[in-house]
Design a protein around this motif. Structure first.
Motif, PDB file in Angstrom:
ATOM      1  N   ASN A 154      18.161 -14.537  34.048  1.00 21.97           N
ATOM      2  CA  ASN A 154      17.347 -13.630  34.928  1.00 21.97           C
ATOM      3  C   ASN A 154      16.193 -14.342  36.682  1.00 21.97           C
ATOM      4  OD1 ASN A 154      17.987 -11.960  33.495  1.00 21.97           O
ATOM      5  ND2 ASN A 154      15.925 -11.852  32.003  1.00 21.97           N
ATOM      6  N   GLY A 155      17.118 -15.057  37.138  1.00 18.56           N
ATOM      7  CA  GLY A 155      16.270 -15.989  38.212  1.00 18.56           C
ATOM      8  C   GLY A 155      15.587 -16.377  38.219  1.00 18.56           C
ATOM      9  N   SER A 156      14.834 -16.785  36.935  1.00 18.27           N
ATOM     10  CA  SER A 156      13.852 -18.001  36.721  1.00 18.27           C
ATOM     11  C   SER A 156      14.829 -19.669  35.583  1.00 18.27           C
ATOM     12  CB  SER A 156      12.916 -17.420  35.893  1.00 18.27           C
ATOM     13  OG  SER A 156      12.497 -16.708  36.608  1.00 18.27           O
ATOM     14  N   LEU A 157      14.597 -20.360  36.403  1.00 18.81           N
ATOM     15  CA  LEU A 157      15.064 -21.840  35.980  1.00 18.81           C
ATOM     16  C   LEU A 157      14.046 -22.328  34.528  1.00 18.81           C
ATOM     17  CD1 LEU A 157      16.946 -23.854  36.576  1.00 18.81           C
ATOM     18  CD2 LEU A 157      14.359 -25.281  37.291  1.00 18.81           C
ATOM     19  N   TYR A 158      14.592 -22.441  33.356  1.00 17.11           N
ATOM     20  CA  TYR A 158      14.100 -23.034  31.726  1.00 17.11           C
ATOM     21  C   TYR A 158      15.022 -24.228  31.434  1.00 17.11           C
ATOM     22  CZ  TYR A 158      13.106 -18.312  31.737  1.00 17.11           C
ATOM     23  OH  TYR A 158      12.191 -17.073  31.359  1.00 17.11           O
ATOM     24  N   LYS A 159      14.324 -25.297  31.042  1.00 16.29           N
ATOM     25  CA  LYS A 159      14.806 -26.436  30.281  1.00 16.29           C
ATOM     26  C   LYS A 159      15.140 -26.024  29.086  1.00 16.29           C
ATOM     27  CE  LYS A 159      13.035 -30.723  30.173  1.00 16.29           C
ATOM     28  NZ  LYS A 159      13.822 -31.866  29.150  1.00 16.29           N
ATOM     29  N   GLY A 204      16.300 -28.225  25.122  1.00 16.81           N
ATOM     30  CA  GLY A 204      15.824 -28.786  24.680  1.00 16.81           C
ATOM     31  C   GLY A 204      16.724 -29.061  23.096  1.00 16.81           C
ATOM     32  N   PHE A 205      16.845 -29.686  22.719  1.00 12.15           N
ATOM     33  CA  PHE A 205      16.573 -29.869  21.079  1.00 12.15           C
ATOM     34  C   PHE A 205      16.915 -29.487  20.002  1.00 12.15           C
ATOM     35  CE2 PHE A 205      18.299 -33.459  22.604  1.00 12.15           C
ATOM     36  CZ  PHE A 205      19.919 -34.004  23.523  1.00 12.15           C
ATOM     37  N   SER A 206      15.064 -29.079  20.278  1.00 13.72           N
ATOM     38  CA  SER A 206      14.555 -28.479  18.665  1.00 13.72           C
ATOM     39  C   SER A 206      13.643 -27.957  19.267  1.00 13.72           C
ATOM     40  CB  SER A 206      14.000 -29.614  17.768  1.00 13.72           C
ATOM     41  OG  SER A 206      12.854 -30.468  19.069  1.00 13.72           O
ATOM     42  N   LEU A 207      13.368 -27.193  20.532  1.00 15.93           N
ATOM     43  CA  LEU A 207      12.702 -26.508  21.720  1.00 15.93           C
ATOM     44  C   LEU A 207      13.198 -25.533  21.849  1.00 15.93           C
ATOM     45  CD1 LEU A 207      10.748 -29.333  23.220  1.00 15.93           C
ATOM     46  CD2 LEU A 207       9.838 -27.555  21.259  1.00 15.93           C
ATOM     47  N   PRO A 208      12.473 -23.826  21.596  1.00 14.55           N
ATOM     48  CA  PRO A 208      12.963 -23.201  22.612  1.00 14.55           C
ATOM     49  C   PRO A 208      13.300 -23.429  24.146  1.00 14.55           C
ATOM     50  CG  PRO A 208      10.796 -22.415  22.194  1.00 14.55           C
ATOM     51  CD  PRO A 208      11.188 -23.531  20.952  1.00 14.55           C
ATOM     52  N   TYR A 209      13.550 -22.487  24.523  1.00 15.56           N
ATOM     53  CA  TYR A 209      14.080 -22.801  26.014  1.00 15.56           C
ATOM     54  C   TYR A 209      12.318 -22.830  26.797  1.00 15.56           C
ATOM     55  CZ  TYR A 209      18.912 -21.114  26.310  1.00 15.56           C
ATOM     56  OH  TYR A 209      19.896 -21.548  25.803  1.00 15.56           O
ATOM     57  N   LEU A 210      12.618 -23.160  27.471  1.00 12.02           N
ATOM     58  CA  LEU A 210      10.843 -23.769  28.256  1.00 12.02           C
ATOM     59  C   LEU A 210      10.764 -23.198  29.955  1.00 12.02           C
ATOM     60  CD1 LEU A 210       9.870 -27.413  26.842  1.00 12.02           C
ATOM     61  CD2 LEU A 210       9.463 -24.707  25.897  1.00 12.02           C
ATOM     62  N   ARG A 211      10.181 -21.994  30.147  1.00 13.43           N
ATOM     63  CA  ARG A 211      10.125 -22.001  31.344  1.00 13.43           C
ATOM     64  C   ARG A 211       9.713 -23.028  32.977  1.00 13.43           C
ATOM     65  NH1 ARG A 211       6.811 -19.107  34.840  1.00 13.43           N
ATOM     66  NH2 ARG A 211       8.078 -17.615  36.674  1.00 13.43           N
ATOM     67  N   CYS A 212      10.262 -22.768  33.690  1.00  8.06           N
ATOM     68  CA  CYS A 212      10.136 -24.726  33.949  1.00  8.06           C
ATOM     69  C   CYS A 212       8.658 -23.533  35.634  1.00  8.06           C
ATOM     70  CB  CYS A 212      11.250 -24.971  35.725  1.00  8.06           C
ATOM     71  SG  CYS A 212      12.107 -25.611  34.025  1.00  8.06           S
ATOM     72  N   LEU A 213       8.358 -24.436  35.647  1.00 10.52           N
ATOM     73  CA  LEU A 213       7.056 -23.953  36.382  1.00 10.52           C
ATOM     74  C   LEU A 213       6.578 -24.522  37.717  1.00 10.52           C
ATOM     75  CD1 LEU A 213       3.927 -23.289  33.697  1.00 10.52           C
ATOM     76  CD2 LEU A 213       5.658 -21.636  34.638  1.00 10.52           C
ATOM     77  N   THR A 214       6.057 -24.256  38.982  1.00 10.58           N
ATOM     78  CA  THR A 214       5.683 -25.401  39.645  1.00 10.58           C
ATOM     79  C   THR A 214       4.350 -25.993  39.524  1.00 10.58           C
ATOM     80  OG1 THR A 214       4.692 -23.755  41.037  1.00 10.58           O
ATOM     81  CG2 THR A 214       6.588 -23.902  41.869  1.00 10.58           C
ATOM     82  N   PRO A 215       3.687 -26.926  39.888  1.00 12.37           N
ATOM     83  CA  PRO A 215       2.697 -27.604  40.030  1.00 12.37           C
ATOM     84  C   PRO A 215       1.442 -26.538  40.601  1.00 12.37           C
ATOM     85  CG  PRO A 215       3.703 -29.339  41.730  1.00 12.37           C
ATOM     86  CD  PRO A 215       4.693 -27.622  41.323  1.00 12.37           C
ATOM     87  N   GLU A 216       1.417 -25.638  40.861  1.00 15.22           N
ATOM     88  CA  GLU A 216       0.582 -24.523  41.247  1.00 15.22           C
ATOM     89  C   GLU A 216       0.430 -24.013  40.195  1.00 15.22           C
ATOM     90  OE1 GLU A 216       2.647 -24.672  43.518  1.00 15.22           O
ATOM     91  OE2 GLU A 216       1.460 -26.505  45.272  1.00 15.22           O
TER      92      GLU A 216
END
Length: 146
Positions: free
Chosen positions: A63-68, A70-82
């Motif tokens: 949905n237009g957002s970047l997700y990381k 992992g092997f044993s984690l759910p998808y993690l939403r990527c954030l900017t430093p701010e």
């Protein structure tokens, strides 16, 4: 002695000022990965292009957002430093105010589903700047003794 009342008719409401918002889109760590995943665009530098191609295998766009992923984690939403700093501040000083340590703070951010590459170093720096954390920390972990 008569009273005079000054009446003024306005052509438009005085409370509707034009809203001006500036969007600062400075380059972030996510931009090269997003460009590769969306457009297959790589940098001109071959070493940098290889690194981006290799790193982008662990990311996906939902949905237009970047997700990381992992092997044993759910998808993690990527954030900017701010955005990451805001998340750390909310977890650390938000409604629950737990003033946890750096490792615990970073772990809680990951458990909430957020990721950015400097998460652990940002959490360390954030807890070192917190006066209450330093004041009530164990002596070896306190910044005040350095």
């Amino acid at each position: 002695m008569g009273r005079h009342i000054h009446i003024e008719f306005l052509a438009q409401p005085s409370t509707q000022a034009p809203l001006i918002c500036t969007i600062d889109h400075s380059p972030t760590w996510m931009d090269p990965i997003l460009q590769f995943l969306q457009n297959q665009t790589l940098p001109a530098n071959p070493a940098e292009a290889r690194r981006i191609r290799h790193r982008s295998a662990r990311y996906l766009i939902i949905n237009g957002s970047l997700y990381k992923r992992g092997f044993s984690l759910p998808y993690l939403r990527c954030l900017t430093p701010e955005e990451g700093h805001y998340v750390l501040r909310e977890i650390h000083e938000g409604i629950c105010v737990n003033n946890s340590g750096a490792r615990s703070l970073a772990h809680k951010a990951i458990c909430q589903g957020y990721f950015w590459p400097s998460l652990h170093t940002d959490a360390q720096a954030f807890t070192q700047k917190c006066d209450k954390c330093q004041r009530f920390a164990n002596i070896p972990h306190s910044r005040l003794n350095r």
